[in-house]
Scaffold this motif. Structure first.
Motif, PDB file in Angstrom:
ATOM      1  N   ARG A 185      14.376   7.401   6.086  1.00  0.00           N
ATOM      2  CA  ARG A 185      13.265   7.409   7.041  1.00  0.00           C
ATOM      3  C   ARG A 185      13.771   7.532   8.465  1.00  0.00           C
ATOM      4  O   ARG A 185      13.191   8.252   9.288  1.00  0.00           O
ATOM      5  CB  ARG A 185      12.441   6.132   6.857  1.00  0.00           C
ATOM      6  N   GLU A 226       4.371  -5.756  11.715  1.00  0.00           N
ATOM      7  CA  GLU A 226       3.949  -4.510  11.065  1.00  0.00           C
ATOM      8  C   GLU A 226       4.085  -3.318  12.003  1.00  0.00           C
ATOM      9  O   GLU A 226       4.645  -2.273  11.629  1.00  0.00           O
ATOM     10  CB  GLU A 226       2.498  -4.642  10.598  1.00  0.00           C
ATOM     11  N   GLU A 227       3.604  -3.456  13.222  1.00  0.00           N
ATOM     12  CA  GLU A 227       3.645  -2.325  14.136  1.00  0.00           C
ATOM     13  C   GLU A 227       5.063  -2.035  14.625  1.00  0.00           C
ATOM     14  O   GLU A 227       5.425  -0.874  14.867  1.00  0.00           O
ATOM     15  CB  GLU A 227       2.706  -2.571  15.316  1.00  0.00           C
ATOM     16  N   ARG A 239       6.680  -0.080  11.752  1.00  0.00           N
ATOM     17  CA  ARG A 239       6.147   1.268  11.599  1.00  0.00           C
ATOM     18  C   ARG A 239       6.590   2.175  12.749  1.00  0.00           C
ATOM     19  O   ARG A 239       6.815   3.376  12.557  1.00  0.00           O
ATOM     20  CB  ARG A 239       4.617   1.220  11.518  1.00  0.00           C
ATOM     21  N   ALA A 240       6.729   1.623  13.933  1.00  0.00           N
ATOM     22  CA  ALA A 240       6.977   2.443  15.115  1.00  0.00           C
ATOM     23  C   ALA A 240       8.443   2.800  15.310  1.00  0.00           C
ATOM     24  O   ALA A 240       8.755   3.698  16.103  1.00  0.00           O
ATOM     25  CB  ALA A 240       6.464   1.718  16.360  1.00  0.00           C
ATOM     26  N   SER A 287       2.623  -4.957   4.375  1.00  0.00           N
ATOM     27  CA  SER A 287       1.675  -3.927   4.796  1.00  0.00           C
ATOM     28  C   SER A 287       2.373  -2.592   5.052  1.00  0.00           C
ATOM     29  O   SER A 287       1.771  -1.529   4.879  1.00  0.00           O
ATOM     30  CB  SER A 287       0.935  -4.381   6.061  1.00  0.00           C
ATOM     31  N   VAL A 288       3.626  -2.637   5.483  1.00  0.00           N
ATOM     32  CA  VAL A 288       4.388  -1.411   5.754  1.00  0.00           C
ATOM     33  C   VAL A 288       5.125  -0.940   4.510  1.00  0.00           C
ATOM     34  O   VAL A 288       5.311   0.251   4.292  1.00  0.00           O
ATOM     35  CB  VAL A 288       5.367  -1.643   6.924  1.00  0.00           C
ATOM     36  N   LEU A 314       8.334  -1.238   3.547  1.00  0.00           N
ATOM     37  CA  LEU A 314       9.738  -0.867   3.566  1.00  0.00           C
ATOM     38  C   LEU A 314      10.518  -1.852   2.693  1.00  0.00           C
ATOM     39  O   LEU A 314      10.074  -2.991   2.498  1.00  0.00           O
ATOM     40  CB  LEU A 314      10.293  -0.943   4.998  1.00  0.00           C
ATOM     41  N   SER A 342      -0.782  -0.005   4.644  1.00  0.00           N
ATOM     42  CA  SER A 342      -0.926   1.388   5.084  1.00  0.00           C
ATOM     43  C   SER A 342       0.379   2.168   4.977  1.00  0.00           C
ATOM     44  O   SER A 342       0.449   3.311   5.397  1.00  0.00           O
ATOM     45  CB  SER A 342      -1.447   1.440   6.521  1.00  0.00           C
ATOM     46  N   ASP A 394       4.632   3.215   5.147  1.00  0.00           N
ATOM     47  CA  ASP A 394       5.677   3.331   6.168  1.00  0.00           C
ATOM     48  C   ASP A 394       5.717   4.709   6.822  1.00  0.00           C
ATOM     49  O   ASP A 394       6.778   5.209   7.188  1.00  0.00           O
ATOM     50  CB  ASP A 394       7.038   3.015   5.547  1.00  0.00           C
ATOM     51  N   ALA A 395       4.573   5.355   6.972  1.00  0.00           N
ATOM     52  CA  ALA A 395       4.539   6.701   7.525  1.00  0.00           C
ATOM     53  C   ALA A 395       5.255   6.765   8.870  1.00  0.00           C
ATOM     54  O   ALA A 395       5.168   5.844   9.691  1.00  0.00           O
ATOM     55  CB  ALA A 395       3.096   7.163   7.679  1.00  0.00           C
ATOM     56  N   PRO A 441       5.626   7.626  12.567  1.00  0.00           N
ATOM     57  CA  PRO A 441       4.646   7.892  13.625  1.00  0.00           C
ATOM     58  C   PRO A 441       4.764   9.319  14.161  1.00  0.00           C
ATOM     59  O   PRO A 441       5.814   9.944  14.071  1.00  0.00           O
ATOM     60  CB  PRO A 441       5.012   6.869  14.711  1.00  0.00           C
TER      61      PRO A 441
END
Length: 573
Positions: free
Chosen positions: A5, A104-105, A108-109, A134-135, A137, A564, A566-567, A569
């Motif tokens: 990733r 979480e943010e 993800r970020a 939630s992520v 990973l 949601s 681990d897309a 950003p």
């Protein structure tokens, strides 16, 4: 290992890649740490001098880094919001969801392939698991470990539990102010979280049963050098987990949650585990209900003899053999095939664990408490959506009780009256403290086990039935009905109780009834008006009261239920 990733950041061409890599070069990293070929591991750190339970995490993080480097990964430590249970007002529970969002943010970020979580104090552990789940990973948790036993005048004293006991003795005139001050100085004598079977110890053990910690991690005292070794091994293991693609969604299955619910009964764990496990299950889409905490534990005896339900403390539990002994002694009560972060099933992790003190970790044949004596879920006209009581911490003679309701909308008003020598409170009364749920206080504080009236303590009374939409500390004891739902702030039946009403508690039959005619309740309901909650006009508290769910579903935010992923950003430049 496949494409990482983090390669979307570090292997990017042109201006974008240069932007991502160039600033990190100021940290003195070698070129191959920045080319997208080595797993990048985040270390989420809830260290804070305002969170004394987690004060040793800076050093612990260094041992995690050693393991990550050794295994070929690249570590990046980062801070998040932290919540110190002894200090945060009005309740550390307010910050659980915020910490989970923060983590979480951040995950993800940023260019992270996996994360190691350093948590320990009551809310940091569930918050970190909720955010990471939630992520989704690859994730490995390390809790900070319990403090060493408190020592006071030749006896062991435990955080929380002994505070309640000693302050009651002081208010009853059985202990001097000097003796109380001396005990205060003897209680927290090392790094680590509460060494009683409070919420911190409970969640540490349950997250290990869930499969999210390395075996043997939860019970080791914070100052034990073996905790540093485990941190090093965790650093190595998380790099392997990236290659295996082992994620929380693979580990946190229905079987894992059933194991945690049953294990909570076996260890005599905190009622706070109910709201935290419900919230975590909601994040990963596992069906878990309030009633599961009663039904799944019905045939589980309490094996662990720790305060507040028992005698010993976490240091004793560790030396007696720790969680491995509990897993072995629970036998087929657990799904032993449930997968863990080791890549092995739960049962394999603890195969052959030995007990070195049967007084601390008891057997199923001779348990501390019989099967079905853990957390009970109550329903009835006063709690249509449910309430909980920790039977092992309650007085047996009060588990069936009918009494006159004495009602307070503010805990401060009760405490003021309880200190009045002429207060109109009798031992058979039922103390009702309301507007203290997730929305009503806000944050569902640990106030439900209110201190008994001074006049009654002086007469030798040590327990009364108390009912609230609040929580209580896992270190507490007493016949306390908690998490009444719907809460008073939502117009639940608790808001309709008046002084003098009769309330019937019947734990064996799992009922909690307000003995008032339905026609009278309908009149009260039509006259009821929501109460404004001071301080919630703006900011995070406004968000909190607008979106927090009830205790019966985990008190998570409605918009956080479900993960949601681990897309990566969208590119910023």
């Amino acid at each position: 290992m496949g494409t990482l990733r983090s390669a979307a950041w570090f292997a990017a061409k042109g201006k974008t890649g240069i932007m991502h890599r160039s600033w990190l070069r100021s940290e003195g990293l070698p070129d191959d740490a920045l080319d997208g070929t080595r797993p990048v591991i985040g270390i989420a750190n809830s260290w804070s001098e305002l969170t004394p339970c987690n004060l040793h995490f800076r050093e612990l993080a260094e041992h995690v880094k050693r393991g990550i480097w050794q295994a070929g990964g690249v570590p990046y430590e980062f801070p998040t919001t932290s919540a110190g249970e002894p200090l945060v007002r009005p309740s550390a529970m307010i910050l659980r969801n915020l910490i989970s969002m923060d983590l979480e943010e951040t995950l993800r970020a940023n260019p992270l392939d996996a994360v190691v979580l350093l948590a320990g104090c009551d809310k940091t552990t569930p918050a970190y698991l909720m955010g990471a789940a939630s992520v989704d990973l690859p994730t490995l948790l390390i809790t900070g470990g319990p403090m060493l036993n408190g020592k006071y005048r030749g006896t062991d004293i435990g955080s929380g539990t002994s505070i309640w006991r000693l302050t009651e003795q002081f208010r009853a005139g059985e202990l001097s102010a000097a003796e109380l001050a001396e005990a205060e100085g003897c209680m927290a004598r090392s790094n680590g979280h509460c060494m009683t079977m409070g919420t911190a110890s409970t969640m540490a053990l349950l997250t290990e049963v869930l499969g999210m910690q390395l075996p043997g991690s939860a019970a080791l005292p914070a100052n034990d050098s073996r905790r540093k070794k485990l941190a090093h091994l965790a650093g190595r293991r998380i790099v392997e987990m990236v290659g295996e693609g082992l994620r929380p969604s693979t580990i946190l299955t229905r079987a894992a949650f059933e194991n945690a619910v049953r294990a909570n009964a076996a260890i005599g764990g905190s009622t706070n585990a109910v709201v935290h496990l419900l919230a975590l299950a909601g994040r990963v889409g596992v069906e878990l209900s309030l009633d599961d905490f009663d039904a799944l534990a019905a045939d589980v005896p309490t094996l662990v003899n720790l305060m507040p339900a028992g005698q010993f403390l976490m240091e004793d539990f560790c030396y007696a053999g720790g969680l491995g002994v509990v897993v072995e002694r629970m036998g087929d009560l657990l799904d032993r095939q449930a997968l863990t972060v080791t890549g092995q099933p739960l049962g394999q992790n603890y195969l052959g664990a030995e007990c070195f003190d049967d007084q601390v970790i008891m057997t199923a044949e001779s348990p501390l408490k019989p099967a079905g004596s853990g957390i009970a879920v109550l329903r009835g006209s006063l709690a249509p959506n449910g309430a909980v009581i920790k039977q092992s911490a309650a007085s047996p003679e009060l588990l069936v009780h009918t009494g006159r309701a004495r009602v307070w909308d503010r805990v401060e008003d009760y405490l003021s009256e309880a200190d009045d020598p002429d207060c109109d409170i009798e031992p058979d009364d039922v103390l009702v403290i309301r507007y203290s749920g997730p929305k009503g206080y806000p944050g569902m504080p640990e106030i439900a086990n209110v201190a008994l009236p001074k006049r009654l303590l002086e007469k030798g009374i040590r327990d009364m039935v108390r009912i609230s939409d609040a929580r209580m500390s896992g270190t507490s004891y007493g016949t306390v009905v908690l998490h009444v739902a719907p809460e008073a702030a939502d117009g639940g039946p608790l808001a309709l109780v008046r002084n003098g009403d009769r309330i019937c508690l019947d734990v064996p039959n799992r009922s909690l009834e307000l003995l008032v005619e339905e026609a009278e309740l309908a009149k009260r309901r039509s006259a009821w008006q929501p109460r404004p909650v001071p301080g919630t006009e703006r900011g995070y508290l406004r968000l909190f009261v607008d979106h927090v769910g009830g205790a019966d579903t985990g008190a998570d935010f409605d918009f956080l239920v479900g993960g949601s992923g681990d897309a990566v950003p969208r590119q910023a430049f």
